[in-house]
Write a protein that holds these residues in place. Structure first.
Motif, PDB file in Angstrom:
ATOM      1  N   VAL A   1      10.370   4.997   0.376  1.00  0.00           N
ATOM      2  CA  VAL A   1       9.987   6.348   0.775  1.00  0.00           C
ATOM      3  C   VAL A   1      10.291   7.288  -0.382  1.00  0.00           C
ATOM      4  CG1 VAL A   1      10.440   8.246   2.369  1.00  0.00           C
ATOM      5  CG2 VAL A   1      10.504   5.910   3.200  1.00  0.00           C
ATOM      6  N   LYS A   2       9.355   8.148  -0.689  1.00  0.00           N
ATOM      7  CA  LYS A   2       9.593   9.205  -1.666  1.00  0.00           C
ATOM      8  C   LYS A   2       9.297  10.526  -0.961  1.00  0.00           C
ATOM      9  CE  LYS A   2       8.693  10.384  -6.448  1.00  0.00           C
ATOM     10  NZ  LYS A   2       7.897   9.999  -7.627  1.00  0.00           N
ATOM     11  N   ILE A   3      10.276  11.407  -0.978  1.00  0.00           N
ATOM     12  CA  ILE A   3      10.160  12.684  -0.289  1.00  0.00           C
ATOM     13  C   ILE A   3      10.327  13.795  -1.305  1.00  0.00           C
ATOM     14  CG2 ILE A   3      11.231  14.198   1.435  1.00  0.00           C
ATOM     15  CD1 ILE A   3      12.285  11.322   2.542  1.00  0.00           C
ATOM     16  N   ARG A   4       9.425  14.747  -1.285  1.00  0.00           N
ATOM     17  CA  ARG A   4       9.560  15.928  -2.130  1.00  0.00           C
ATOM     18  C   ARG A   4       9.609  17.143  -1.211  1.00  0.00           C
ATOM     19  NH1 ARG A   4       5.012  16.797  -6.133  1.00  0.00           N
ATOM     20  NH2 ARG A   4       6.173  15.280  -7.354  1.00  0.00           N
TER      21      ARG A   4
ATOM     22  N   ILE B  13      15.553  13.976   5.995  1.00  0.00           N
ATOM     23  CA  ILE B  13      14.194  13.479   6.237  1.00  0.00           C
ATOM     24  C   ILE B  13      14.128  11.984   5.930  1.00  0.00           C
ATOM     25  CG2 ILE B  13      11.777  13.645   5.535  1.00  0.00           C
ATOM     26  CD1 ILE B  13      12.386  16.643   4.874  1.00  0.00           C
ATOM     27  N   ALA B  14      14.745  11.562   4.837  1.00  0.00           N
ATOM     28  CA  ALA B  14      14.744  10.141   4.474  1.00  0.00           C
ATOM     29  C   ALA B  14      15.381   9.288   5.566  1.00  0.00           C
ATOM     30  CB  ALA B  14      15.472   9.939   3.150  1.00  0.00           C
ATOM     31  N   ARG B  15      16.397   9.822   6.206  1.00  0.00           N
ATOM     32  CA  ARG B  15      17.076   9.064   7.255  1.00  0.00           C
ATOM     33  C   ARG B  15      16.206   8.878   8.497  1.00  0.00           C
ATOM     34  NH1 ARG B  15      22.204   7.870   6.348  1.00  0.00           N
ATOM     35  NH2 ARG B  15      22.923   7.865   8.500  1.00  0.00           N
ATOM     36  N   LEU B  16      15.158   9.676   8.639  1.00  0.00           N
ATOM     37  CA  LEU B  16      14.216   9.480   9.752  1.00  0.00           C
ATOM     38  C   LEU B  16      13.523   8.127   9.637  1.00  0.00           C
ATOM     39  CD1 LEU B  16      12.508  12.991   9.845  1.00  0.00           C
ATOM     40  CD2 LEU B  16      14.178  12.098  11.485  1.00  0.00           C
TER      41      LEU B  16
ATOM     42  N   ASP C 201       0.836  -1.194   0.000  1.00  0.00           N
ATOM     43  CA  ASP C 201       0.000   0.000   0.000  1.00  0.00           C
ATOM     44  C   ASP C 201       0.875   1.249   0.000  1.00  0.00           C
ATOM     45  OD1 ASP C 201      -2.785  -1.183   0.531  1.00  0.00           O
ATOM     46  OD2 ASP C 201      -1.559  -2.092   2.105  1.00  0.00           O
ATOM     47  N   CYS C 202       0.285   2.362  -0.386  1.00  0.00           N
ATOM     48  CA  CYS C 202       1.005   3.634  -0.424  1.00  0.00           C
ATOM     49  C   CYS C 202       0.192   4.692   0.306  1.00  0.00           C
ATOM     50  CB  CYS C 202       1.229   4.053  -1.882  1.00  0.00           C
ATOM     51  SG  CYS C 202       2.126   5.599  -2.031  1.00  0.00           S
ATOM     52  N   ILE C 203       0.816   5.336   1.260  1.00  0.00           N
ATOM     53  CA  ILE C 203       0.192   6.452   1.969  1.00  0.00           C
ATOM     54  C   ILE C 203       0.909   7.721   1.542  1.00  0.00           C
ATOM     55  CG2 ILE C 203      -0.106   7.562   4.216  1.00  0.00           C
ATOM     56  CD1 ILE C 203      -0.569   4.889   5.447  1.00  0.00           C
ATOM     57  N   LYS C 204       0.120   8.736   1.190  1.00  0.00           N
ATOM     58  CA  LYS C 204       0.683  10.030   0.798  1.00  0.00           C
ATOM     59  C   LYS C 204       0.293  11.068   1.844  1.00  0.00           C
ATOM     60  CE  LYS C 204       0.068   9.045  -4.096  1.00  0.00           C
ATOM     61  NZ  LYS C 204      -0.601   9.481  -5.335  1.00  0.00           N
ATOM     62  N   LEU C 205       1.289  11.770   2.341  1.00  0.00           N
ATOM     63  CA  LEU C 205       1.082  12.899   3.244  1.00  0.00           C
ATOM     64  C   LEU C 205       1.586  14.132   2.501  1.00  0.00           C
ATOM     65  CD1 LEU C 205       2.388  11.329   6.561  1.00  0.00           C
ATOM     66  CD2 LEU C 205       0.039  11.488   5.773  1.00  0.00           C
TER      67      LEU C 205
ATOM     68  N   VAL D 140       6.759  19.875   2.452  1.00  0.00           N
ATOM     69  CA  VAL D 140       7.236  18.499   2.336  1.00  0.00           C
ATOM     70  C   VAL D 140       6.055  17.597   2.002  1.00  0.00           C
ATOM     71  CG1 VAL D 140       8.338  16.573   3.549  1.00  0.00           C
ATOM     72  CG2 VAL D 140       9.083  18.922   4.011  1.00  0.00           C
ATOM     73  N   ASN D 141       6.270  16.736   1.011  1.00  0.00           N
ATOM     74  CA  ASN D 141       5.305  15.702   0.661  1.00  0.00           C
ATOM     75  C   ASN D 141       5.989  14.356   0.832  1.00  0.00           C
ATOM     76  OD1 ASN D 141       3.324  17.585  -0.127  1.00  0.00           O
ATOM     77  ND2 ASN D 141       4.172  17.696  -2.171  1.00  0.00           N
ATOM     78  N   LEU D 142       5.291  13.420   1.447  1.00  0.00           N
ATOM     79  CA  LEU D 142       5.818  12.072   1.659  1.00  0.00           C
ATOM     80  C   LEU D 142       4.936  11.060   0.944  1.00  0.00           C
ATOM     81  CD1 LEU D 142       6.431  12.007   5.519  1.00  0.00           C
ATOM     82  CD2 LEU D 142       8.106  12.462   3.750  1.00  0.00           C
ATOM     83  N   ARG D 143       5.573  10.062   0.404  1.00  0.00           N
ATOM     84  CA  ARG D 143       4.874   8.903  -0.145  1.00  0.00           C
ATOM     85  C   ARG D 143       5.558   7.695   0.482  1.00  0.00           C
ATOM     86  NH1 ARG D 143       3.821   8.482  -6.504  1.00  0.00           N
ATOM     87  NH2 ARG D 143       2.694  10.382  -5.980  1.00  0.00           N
TER      88      ARG D 143
END
Length: 126
Positions: A92-95, A79-82, A2-6, A30-33
């Motif tokens: 993880v995809k971070i924008r 952020i990715a290292r969190l 599954d994919c959750i987008k914040l 910041v957008n997270l996937r």
């Protein structure tokens, strides 16, 4: 999987190469996937089986609000290292978006995306 987008996590931070960007905080978004196995949550309807959005958003906001980097690329990696501490799943995809970059005659946005399936160890000291 599954994919959750914040999306639209607004933060304020001193991030930028220019001297004034190092001392004057500016807005960032910041957008997270996050890719996770959420089958248990879909079957049992329990918060313990899914990602707690509140904690994730608070963790990201704290990291960004306390950052002081010259490059948004480094901030995105921080952020990715969190993910190592927060159980954000396999991918993880971070924008990170800088909506108001201080560039003369430029009304656009600066965006950087970090997409990782594993953390690049040693890339940044936390």
């Amino acid at each position: 999987m599954d994919c959750i987008k914040l999306t639209g996590i607004r933060c304020c931070s001193c991030v930028g190469y220019l001297p004034k960007e190092q001392v004057l905080a500016q807005w960032l978004e910041v957008n997270l996937r996050l890719w996770l196995d959420l089958a248990p949550a879909s079957q049992r309807d329990r918060l313990e089986d899914t990602l707690d959005y509140r904690n994730t958003i608070a963790t990201v906001k704290h990291r960004v609000n306390t950052a002081n980097f010259a490059l948004i690329e480094r901030l995105a990696e921080a952020i990715a290292r969190l993910r190592r501490r927060a159980e954000w799943g396999k991918q993880v995809k971070i924008r990170v978006t800088k909506p108001y970059a201080p560039i003369l005659d430029f009304g656009g946005k600066i965006k950087h995306e970090n997409h990782s399936t594993q953390i690049r160890l040693g890339a940044i000291a936390m």
